[in-house]
Design a protein around this motif. Sequence first.
Motif, PDB file in Angstrom:
ATOM      1  N   GLU A 321      -2.173   6.929   7.464  1.00  0.00           N
ATOM      2  CA  GLU A 321      -0.994   7.358   8.229  1.00  0.00           C
ATOM      3  C   GLU A 321      -0.773   6.507   9.478  1.00  0.00           C
ATOM      4  OE1 GLU A 321       0.983  11.449  10.010  1.00  0.00           O
ATOM      5  OE2 GLU A 321      -1.055  11.506   9.190  1.00  0.00           O
ATOM      6  N   GLU A 322      -1.855   6.262  10.225  1.00  0.00           N
ATOM      7  CA  GLU A 322      -1.726   5.514  11.488  1.00  0.00           C
ATOM      8  C   GLU A 322      -1.261   4.079  11.222  1.00  0.00           C
ATOM      9  OE1 GLU A 322      -4.537   4.188  15.186  1.00  0.00           O
ATOM     10  OE2 GLU A 322      -5.209   5.902  13.991  1.00  0.00           O
ATOM     11  N   ALA A 323      -1.851   3.466  10.196  1.00  0.00           N
ATOM     12  CA  ALA A 323      -1.474   2.089   9.852  1.00  0.00           C
ATOM     13  C   ALA A 323      -0.003   2.024   9.430  1.00  0.00           C
ATOM     14  CB  ALA A 323      -2.366   1.567   8.727  1.00  0.00           C
ATOM     15  N   ALA A 324       0.445   3.054   8.704  1.00  0.00           N
ATOM     16  CA  ALA A 324       1.849   3.099   8.262  1.00  0.00           C
ATOM     17  C   ALA A 324       2.784   3.245   9.466  1.00  0.00           C
ATOM     18  CB  ALA A 324       2.050   4.248   7.282  1.00  0.00           C
ATOM     19  N   GLN A 325       2.393   4.093  10.410  1.00  0.00           N
ATOM     20  CA  GLN A 325       3.225   4.298  11.609  1.00  0.00           C
ATOM     21  C   GLN A 325       3.362   3.001  12.415  1.00  0.00           C
ATOM     22  OE1 GLN A 325       5.211   6.453  11.888  1.00  0.00           O
ATOM     23  NE2 GLN A 325       4.496   8.554  11.847  1.00  0.00           N
ATOM     24  N   LYS A 326       2.277   2.235  12.487  1.00  0.00           N
ATOM     25  CA  LYS A 326       2.339   0.963  13.230  1.00  0.00           C
ATOM     26  C   LYS A 326       3.338   0.009  12.572  1.00  0.00           C
ATOM     27  CE  LYS A 326      -2.297   0.833  15.284  1.00  0.00           C
ATOM     28  NZ  LYS A 326      -3.668   0.319  15.036  1.00  0.00           N
ATOM     29  N   LEU A 327       3.344   0.010  11.240  1.00  0.00           N
ATOM     30  CA  LEU A 327       4.317  -0.827  10.520  1.00  0.00           C
ATOM     31  C   LEU A 327       5.736  -0.372  10.823  1.00  0.00           C
ATOM     32  CD1 LEU A 327       3.135  -1.483   6.853  1.00  0.00           C
ATOM     33  CD2 LEU A 327       4.027  -3.180   8.434  1.00  0.00           C
ATOM     34  N   ARG A 328       5.941   0.941  10.784  1.00  0.00           N
ATOM     35  CA  ARG A 328       7.280   1.484  11.046  1.00  0.00           C
ATOM     36  C   ARG A 328       7.755   1.144  12.457  1.00  0.00           C
ATOM     37  NH1 ARG A 328       6.417   5.320   6.836  1.00  0.00           N
ATOM     38  NH2 ARG A 328       4.878   6.606   7.886  1.00  0.00           N
ATOM     39  N   GLN A 329       6.793   1.145  13.398  1.00  0.00           N
ATOM     40  CA  GLN A 329       7.164   0.801  14.787  1.00  0.00           C
ATOM     41  C   GLN A 329       7.677  -0.633  14.881  1.00  0.00           C
ATOM     42  OE1 GLN A 329       3.577   1.935  16.773  1.00  0.00           O
ATOM     43  NE2 GLN A 329       4.062   4.113  16.605  1.00  0.00           N
ATOM     44  N   GLN A 330       7.301  -1.450  13.900  1.00  0.00           N
ATOM     45  CA  GLN A 330       7.833  -2.828  13.859  1.00  0.00           C
ATOM     46  C   GLN A 330       9.117  -2.902  13.039  1.00  0.00           C
ATOM     47  OE1 GLN A 330       5.206  -5.950  12.699  1.00  0.00           O
ATOM     48  NE2 GLN A 330       3.819  -5.628  14.410  1.00  0.00           N
ATOM     49  N   GLY A 331       9.658  -1.728  12.686  1.00  0.00           N
ATOM     50  CA  GLY A 331      10.937  -1.699  11.970  1.00  0.00           C
ATOM     51  C   GLY A 331      10.820  -1.880  10.471  1.00  0.00           C
ATOM     52  N   VAL A 332       9.603  -1.708   9.933  1.00  0.00           N
ATOM     53  CA  VAL A 332       9.419  -1.871   8.486  1.00  0.00           C
ATOM     54  C   VAL A 332       9.658  -0.520   7.790  1.00  0.00           C
ATOM     55  CG1 VAL A 332       7.794  -2.498   6.654  1.00  0.00           C
ATOM     56  CG2 VAL A 332       7.719  -3.702   8.866  1.00  0.00           C
ATOM     57  N   VAL A 333      10.484  -0.544   6.758  1.00  0.00           N
ATOM     58  CA  VAL A 333      10.704   0.655   5.937  1.00  0.00           C
ATOM     59  C   VAL A 333       9.734   0.582   4.754  1.00  0.00           C
ATOM     60  CG1 VAL A 333      12.345   1.794   4.386  1.00  0.00           C
ATOM     61  CG2 VAL A 333      13.106   0.958   6.606  1.00  0.00           C
ATOM     62  N   ILE A 334       8.982   1.668   4.529  1.00  0.00           N
ATOM     63  CA  ILE A 334       7.929   1.633   3.509  1.00  0.00           C
ATOM     64  C   ILE A 334       8.285   2.511   2.305  1.00  0.00           C
ATOM     65  CG2 ILE A 334       5.464   1.965   3.046  1.00  0.00           C
ATOM     66  CD1 ILE A 334       5.013   1.880   6.111  1.00  0.00           C
ATOM     67  N   PHE A 335       8.298   1.864   1.139  1.00  0.00           N
ATOM     68  CA  PHE A 335       8.429   2.568  -0.136  1.00  0.00           C
ATOM     69  C   PHE A 335       7.041   2.637  -0.772  1.00  0.00           C
ATOM     70  CE2 PHE A 335      12.669   1.015   0.577  1.00  0.00           C
ATOM     71  CZ  PHE A 335      13.508   1.963  -0.006  1.00  0.00           C
ATOM     72  N   VAL A 336       6.737   3.750  -1.432  1.00  0.00           N
ATOM     73  CA  VAL A 336       5.460   3.875  -2.131  1.00  0.00           C
ATOM     74  C   VAL A 336       5.735   4.252  -3.591  1.00  0.00           C
ATOM     75  CG1 VAL A 336       3.278   5.150  -2.317  1.00  0.00           C
ATOM     76  CG2 VAL A 336       4.172   4.554  -0.057  1.00  0.00           C
ATOM     77  N   ILE A 337       5.063   3.535  -4.498  1.00  0.00           N
ATOM     78  CA  ILE A 337       5.112   3.908  -5.911  1.00  0.00           C
ATOM     79  C   ILE A 337       3.717   4.360  -6.302  1.00  0.00           C
ATOM     80  CG2 ILE A 337       5.535   3.120  -8.271  1.00  0.00           C
ATOM     81  CD1 ILE A 337       7.362   0.947  -7.037  1.00  0.00           C
ATOM     82  N   LYS A 338       3.597   5.649  -6.614  1.00  0.00           N
ATOM     83  CA  LYS A 338       2.295   6.197  -7.012  1.00  0.00           C
ATOM     84  C   LYS A 338       2.209   6.198  -8.535  1.00  0.00           C
ATOM     85  CE  LYS A 338       1.130  10.504  -7.761  1.00  0.00           C
ATOM     86  NZ  LYS A 338       0.209  10.484  -8.915  1.00  0.00           N
ATOM     87  N   THR A 339       1.127   5.590  -9.045  1.00  0.00           N
ATOM     88  CA  THR A 339       0.949   5.527 -10.493  1.00  0.00           C
ATOM     89  C   THR A 339      -0.218   6.424 -10.891  1.00  0.00           C
ATOM     90  OG1 THR A 339      -0.413   3.599 -10.069  1.00  0.00           O
ATOM     91  CG2 THR A 339       1.844   3.191 -10.766  1.00  0.00           C
ATOM     92  N   GLY A 340      -0.130   7.008 -12.069  1.00  0.00           N
ATOM     93  CA  GLY A 340      -1.248   7.814 -12.565  1.00  0.00           C
ATOM     94  C   GLY A 340      -1.263   9.216 -11.990  1.00  0.00           C
ATOM     95  N   GLN A 341      -2.384   9.893 -12.172  1.00  0.00           N
ATOM     96  CA  GLN A 341      -2.455  11.339 -11.920  1.00  0.00           C
ATOM     97  C   GLN A 341      -2.935  11.727 -10.518  1.00  0.00           C
ATOM     98  OE1 GLN A 341      -1.250  13.167 -14.253  1.00  0.00           O
ATOM     99  NE2 GLN A 341      -1.197  11.698 -15.930  1.00  0.00           N
TER     100      GLN A 341
END
Length: 395
Positions: A321-341
């Motif tokens: 979560e923290e690493a994702a927030q740091k990316l967002r603070q740089q204006g990056v929009v994050i998409f996630v594709i979850k595969t499997g169960q």
Amino acid sequence: KNYIKRYLCTQEAMADIVFLVDGSASIGLSNFQQIRDFLSSLVSNFDIAPNKVRIGLVQFSDTPRTEFYLKTYENKQQILDYIRQLPYKTGGTNTGLGLEFLLKSHFVEEAGSRAKWNVPQISVVITDGNSQDEVEPHAQELRQKGIKLYAIGIKDADEKLLKQIANQPYDQYVYSVSDFTALQEISQNSETISLIADCREITSADIVLLVDSSDSVGDTNFAEIRRFLHTFVDRLEIGGDKVRVGLAQFSHAPYQEFLLDAYRDKANLLKQLENIMYHKGGTNIAKALDFIRESYFSQARKNVPRIAIVITNGNTNDTAEEAAQKLRQQGVVIFVIKTGQADATHLSTVANSPQEEFLFSVDTYQKLDGLVENLRRRVCNAVEDQLRGKQHIFG
């Protein structure tokens, strides 16, 4: 009362719109006439033609019934004539069944859907209340396929049910009116629900693909990821001043495959994607997100939308979560594709919000290919939003 403040306006747009109308006994004949009038006044505002707006109509009670398909009528007058005579079904209220029917019988190419040509897919659901069956999983499946759902509740419609049906944000997709005559106010209101056509082409973006290369993926599944990346990138306008793509992999450690400025032409980029190696190892998403922030997005162009697409089976112990927030603070929009169960809860903190826009889920790697167009369209919308300066709500 929450009237629809904007009305369906697609003068220049292309769209496939299917109305799902409640024809259960609780509506009553005189109120059903109000629904007919409402549909007519909405349809009147569309530019209807095979290459512009197409309209389909389903009525549901105990069971759903096709009134007409997207491909049935090619001009407005034929549709208005049909609606004027629309027979009232009566019966119980199985909204879930109606939604499932939309997906299987109407938003398909055989029925006239142009989804594979990137034409926006939209459904407007009109109902007076509770459903006798489960609604949410069917609505979710439609939304995951990229179909936008509007919910209009009449009389004492259950707001919770409307929210289970509709897309977010609810103030744009959920409307409730206290009685049937108020439907007329909706359609005559001068401000309008605008079903703006989804964006057609990603003009300019820096996109980083971050791929799970851990032991739990396996060779066969990794080959499916390669194929998916190839198909997705093939639909982008690659070029130094257009879309640039970088690729990183991760297991217990991140691996640099190529940076954003490595390939200016599509042919070389696609060849490189065909040859990416499968690394194996553990799974550390947080470290990988930090890595693309420091090594990839530090080289991103100024004022160009930044997108990260993470493909993972989610088998990880770390919290990212923290690493994702740091990316967002740089204006990056994050998409996630979850595969499997694997459990997706911790991945929802990685993806941007709302989840139904930014978090995809497929239970097998073979289904990745079916996501390509929907992902491209959503990335396209996110790029347009960034270019317009609209900030996405962060997770």
